[in-house]
Structure formats: structure tokens, C-alpha cells
Design a protein around this motif. Structure first.
Motif, mmCIF file in Angstrom:
data_model
loop_
_atom_site.group_PDB
_atom_site.id
_atom_site.type_symbol
_atom_site.label_atom_id
_atom_site.label_comp_id
_atom_site.label_asym_id
_atom_site.label_seq_id
_atom_site.Cartn_x
_atom_site.Cartn_y
_atom_site.Cartn_z
ATOM 1 N N LYS A 184 -53.018 -17.419 -46.550
ATOM 2 C CA LYS A 184 -53.357 -18.783 -46.112
ATOM 3 C C LYS A 184 -52.955 -18.995 -44.650
ATOM 4 C CE LYS A 184 -54.632 -23.091 -46.524
ATOM 5 N NZ LYS A 184 -53.965 -24.064 -47.401
ATOM 6 N N ARG A 185 -51.812 -18.475 -44.280
ATOM 7 C CA ARG A 185 -51.342 -18.641 -42.902
ATOM 8 C C ARG A 185 -52.254 -17.908 -41.912
ATOM 9 N NH1 ARG A 185 -45.458 -17.039 -42.649
ATOM 10 N NH2 ARG A 185 -46.218 -14.913 -42.381
ATOM 11 N N ALA A 186 -52.762 -16.752 -42.316
ATOM 12 C CA ALA A 186 -53.582 -15.949 -41.411
ATOM 13 C C ALA A 186 -55.033 -16.404 -41.339
ATOM 14 C CB ALA A 186 -53.528 -14.481 -41.835
ATOM 15 N N THR A 187 -55.571 -16.928 -42.447
ATOM 16 C CA THR A 187 -57.004 -17.232 -42.499
ATOM 17 C C THR A 187 -57.333 -18.721 -42.580
ATOM 18 O OG1 THR A 187 -57.138 -17.129 -44.930
ATOM 19 C CG2 THR A 187 -57.365 -15.044 -43.703
ATOM 20 N N GLY A 188 -56.373 -19.527 -42.991
ATOM 21 C CA GLY A 188 -56.633 -20.956 -43.134
ATOM 22 C C GLY A 188 -57.256 -21.324 -44.467
ATOM 23 N N ILE A 189 -57.557 -20.333 -45.293
ATOM 24 C CA ILE A 189 -58.107 -20.595 -46.628
ATOM 25 C C ILE A 189 -57.269 -19.839 -47.653
ATOM 26 C CG2 ILE A 189 -60.452 -20.957 -45.793
ATOM 27 C CD1 ILE A 189 -61.127 -18.125 -46.783
ATOM 28 N N THR A 190 -57.435 -20.181 -48.925
ATOM 29 C CA THR A 190 -56.688 -19.499 -49.979
ATOM 30 C C THR A 190 -57.432 -18.246 -50.432
ATOM 31 O OG1 THR A 190 -57.770 -20.681 -51.796
ATOM 32 C CG2 THR A 190 -55.823 -21.729 -50.791
ATOM 33 N N ILE A 191 -56.734 -17.386 -51.141
ATOM 34 C CA ILE A 191 -57.362 -16.181 -51.693
ATOM 35 C C ILE A 191 -58.458 -16.577 -52.679
ATOM 36 C CG2 ILE A 191 -56.972 -14.163 -53.162
ATOM 37 C CD1 ILE A 191 -54.218 -13.888 -51.892
ATOM 38 N N THR A 192 -58.197 -17.590 -53.486
ATOM 39 C CA THR A 192 -59.198 -18.059 -54.453
ATOM 40 C C THR A 192 -60.455 -18.536 -53.738
ATOM 41 O OG1 THR A 192 -57.471 -18.711 -56.018
ATOM 42 C CG2 THR A 192 -59.637 -19.701 -56.312
ATOM 43 N N GLN A 193 -60.289 -19.267 -52.636
ATOM 44 C CA GLN A 193 -61.449 -19.726 -51.868
ATOM 45 C C GLN A 193 -62.244 -18.552 -51.297
ATOM 46 O OE1 GLN A 193 -59.181 -22.336 -49.265
ATOM 47 N NE2 GLN A 193 -60.204 -24.138 -50.119
ATOM 48 N N LYS A 194 -61.531 -17.528 -50.825
ATOM 49 C CA LYS A 194 -62.202 -16.339 -50.289
ATOM 50 C C LYS A 194 -63.034 -15.654 -51.354
ATOM 51 C CE LYS A 194 -63.128 -12.911 -47.473
ATOM 52 N NZ LYS A 194 -63.971 -13.065 -46.267
ATOM 53 N N ILE A 195 -62.462 -15.500 -52.534
ATOM 54 C CA ILE A 195 -63.191 -14.861 -53.637
ATOM 55 C C ILE A 195 -64.459 -15.647 -53.943
ATOM 56 C CG2 ILE A 195 -63.118 -14.320 -56.106
ATOM 57 C CD1 ILE A 195 -60.077 -13.822 -55.730
ATOM 58 N N GLU A 196 -64.335 -16.963 -54.011
ATOM 59 C CA GLU A 196 -65.497 -17.787 -54.343
ATOM 60 C C GLU A 196 -66.536 -17.771 -53.230
ATOM 61 O OE1 GLU A 196 -66.122 -21.289 -57.273
ATOM 62 O OE2 GLU A 196 -64.850 -21.956 -55.624
ATOM 63 N N MET A 197 -66.104 -17.731 -51.983
ATOM 64 C CA MET A 197 -67.045 -17.646 -50.866
ATOM 65 C C MET A 197 -67.908 -16.385 -50.982
ATOM 66 S SD MET A 197 -64.592 -18.872 -47.696
ATOM 67 C CE MET A 197 -65.682 -18.156 -46.454
ATOM 68 N N LEU A 198 -67.278 -15.257 -51.287
ATOM 69 C CA LEU A 198 -68.025 -14.013 -51.443
ATOM 70 C C LEU A 198 -68.989 -14.085 -52.625
ATOM 71 C CD1 LEU A 198 -65.278 -11.300 -50.760
ATOM 72 C CD2 LEU A 198 -67.178 -11.928 -49.280
ATOM 73 N N ARG A 199 -68.527 -14.674 -53.710
ATOM 74 C CA ARG A 199 -69.381 -14.792 -54.893
ATOM 75 C C ARG A 199 -70.604 -15.663 -54.624
ATOM 76 N NH1 ARG A 199 -64.583 -15.515 -59.510
ATOM 77 N NH2 ARG A 199 -64.248 -13.271 -59.835
ATOM 78 N N ILE A 200 -70.392 -16.774 -53.954
ATOM 79 C CA ILE A 200 -71.497 -17.679 -53.674
ATOM 80 C C ILE A 200 -72.471 -17.053 -52.676
ATOM 81 C CG2 ILE A 200 -72.119 -19.907 -52.643
ATOM 82 C CD1 ILE A 200 -70.959 -20.097 -55.477
ATOM 83 N N GLN A 201 -71.946 -16.353 -51.662
ATOM 84 C CA GLN A 201 -72.824 -15.700 -50.696
ATOM 85 C C GLN A 201 -73.689 -14.635 -51.368
ATOM 86 O OE1 GLN A 201 -73.433 -16.470 -47.494
ATOM 87 N NE2 GLN A 201 -75.018 -14.886 -47.636
ATOM 88 N N GLN A 202 -73.084 -13.875 -52.261
ATOM 89 C CA GLN A 202 -73.847 -12.864 -52.989
ATOM 90 C C GLN A 202 -74.867 -13.516 -53.916
ATOM 91 O OE1 GLN A 202 -74.077 -9.789 -52.579
ATOM 92 N NE2 GLN A 202 -75.033 -8.976 -54.429
ATOM 93 N N ALA A 203 -74.494 -14.637 -54.522
ATOM 94 C CA ALA A 203 -75.413 -15.361 -55.399
ATOM 95 C C ALA A 203 -76.632 -15.850 -54.617
ATOM 96 C CB ALA A 203 -74.692 -16.544 -56.050
#
Length: 248
Positions: A184-203
Motif C-alpha cells: 500500500k505504501r509503495a503503490t497507493g492501492i491494496t493487494i486486493t485492489q490490484k488483484i481485482e484490477m487485473l481480473r477486471i482488465q482481463q474480463a
């Protein structure tokens, strides 16, 4: 990293110990926690951790007996006794068994850090100089490496329906809370948000291809429930999967 085992009959105190300090910053990893003396002993004998924080008053086998059996097995594990009872007899027995220190509960975060540093100075092959500018660069490099490993792991496994932060932490051998904080400190988002971003982009890409049903897409990108997938897709993209497919 140094392997640490926590043993206490109170779950809430084990949780406090796990969260009280930044263990990985001291090159330590909590590999197990136990509320039962016998099970703790079995784990310690089998896995031979570097450090054990051990409460005296634990069920099935008290802390003093656990210490005695650890030493009888020939392990040189660094042991710190913790107890809510300020009794000299306990301290005397602990000293005889080459215990690193004896902590009276409740203790502060600073007291825990002080004792941990004392333990680490006794362990071989490391020169510990904490909280100095000399450790800043290696720590930053370690965090950058860890961030990269998290990204690699997510990219390789985000389509798995059972992917969790806990699973990532276990695979990378770091504490769950430490991973969340670093990411979160390095990216500004949570790990859960990152996982969902990838899933939605692939969808989106699969929807645009027109080759799969919504149910198939949900399964392919890591959602076990088609209806939950459709709900999250609309929340994040302002369109249902079907509407998005029509527009694209």
C-alpha cells in the motif's frame, strides 16, 4: 530470515506479539504460534526455529518443562520466557537453562524490541545495527525486492479463485500485515485492489473478444460466482458485462 515461534495460552496476546513490531525489519519471520505446550514442543523439535518466545503458564506442558525438553534435545534455540507472574523461582530455573531473557507481562513494544535485539546479537553470522542510516539502504532494497515478488505472484495467480493475501504471504514467507503495509505504501492501492484490477482488465479483453459467456469469463478471471463478478464489474466499470460487450 530468522525463524521465530510464539507460545502463549492467550490468543489475544499472541496477536499482540505478532502485530507489536515490524518483525521483517529485524530480518525475522514468525513461522508459528501455539497455545499448547506439547504441540509447541513438537513443532520446535521438528522445525528447529532460531528464536522462541515462551510463556510459562501454558496447557499440556508448562513453559519450564518445554525449555528443559528443548535443551535435552540438544537445540541451541534462543528462548525468551514471558510470564504474568513475577516469581524469582521461575527466573532462577530459566537462567539455569540458558534462557536469553525473562519478560514480565504485560510488556511494551519498546521492551519487546530491546529483548529481540539482545537475542539477535547472540545469533551467528549477522552484525545487527538497528535504527541507523547504515540499515536504511538494505531495508529499502529488500522492500523493493518484496514488492516485485508480490507483483510477480499476483500476475501469475490472479485467475485462481482461492487467491488471498494470506496465500501470497505464505508463498513469499512474510507476515500478512507486512505485505499489506509495504504494498500500500509503495503503490497507493491494496493487494486486493490490484488483484481485482487485473481480473477486471482481463474480463474486458475476454468480453471484447466475444468468444465466451459471462459465466465462462467469471471463471477464467478468478471469480467463482458469476453474479458477484457481474456486480463487481458494474461497480468498477459503470456497465454490466453484457452492456460492455455490446458497446465494445
Amino acid at each position: 530470515m530468522y525463524e521465530v515461534v510464539l507460545v502463549d495460552d492467550e490468543e489475544i496476546f499472541l496477536e499482540y506479539m505478532q502485530q507489536a513490531i515490524d518483525w521483517p525489519a529485524y530480518d525475522c519471520r514468525i513461522c508459528a504460534s501455539h497455545t499448547n505446550g506439547l504441540k509447541a514442543l513438537e513443532y520446535i523439535i521438528t522445525n528447529r526455529p532460531d528464536i522462541v518466545f515462551l510463556d510459562i503458564n501454558i496447557p499440556n506442558m508448562d513453559g519450564i518443562e518445554v525449555c528443559e525438553k528443548i535443551r535435552a534435545a540438544g537445540l541451541d534455540t534462543s528462548i525468551v520466557i514471558t510470564t504474568a507472574h513475577d516469581e524469582f523461582s521461575f527466573a532462577y530455573k530459566a537462567i539455569k537453562m540458558d534462557i536469553v531473557d525473562y519478560m514480565l507481562k504485560p510488556f511494551t513494544t519498546q521492551e519487546l524490541e530491546d529483548v529481540l535485539q539482545k537475542v539477535l546479537k547472540r545469533l551467528p553470522s549477522k552484525d545487527f545495527s538497528f535504527h541507523s542510516s547504515e540499515t536504511a539502504k538494505p531495508k529499502k532494497m529488500k522492500e523493493q525486492w518484496l514488492l516485485q515478488q508480490i507483483e510477480y505472484y499476483i500476475a501469475a495467480h490472479y485467475t485462481e479463485t482461492d487467491l488471498t493475501i494470506g496465500k501470497i504471504a505464505e508463498a513469499l514467507r512474510f507476515e500478512n500485515s507486512y505485505l499489506r503495509r509495504i504494498y500500500k505504501r509503495a503503490t497507493g492501492i491494496t493487494i486486493t485492489q490490484k488483484i481485482e484490477m487485473l481480473r477486471i482488465q482481463q474480463a474486458k479483453e475476454l468480453l471484447e473478444s466475444g468468444s465466451y459467456s459471462n459465466r465462462e469469463i467469471a471463471e477464467r478471471v478468478g471469480y467463482s460466482d458469476q453474479y458477484y463478478f457481474s456486480k463487481r464489474f458494474k461497480q468498477l466499470c459503470q456497465d454490466t458485462p453484457t452492456d460492455y460487450r455490446k458497446k465494445n
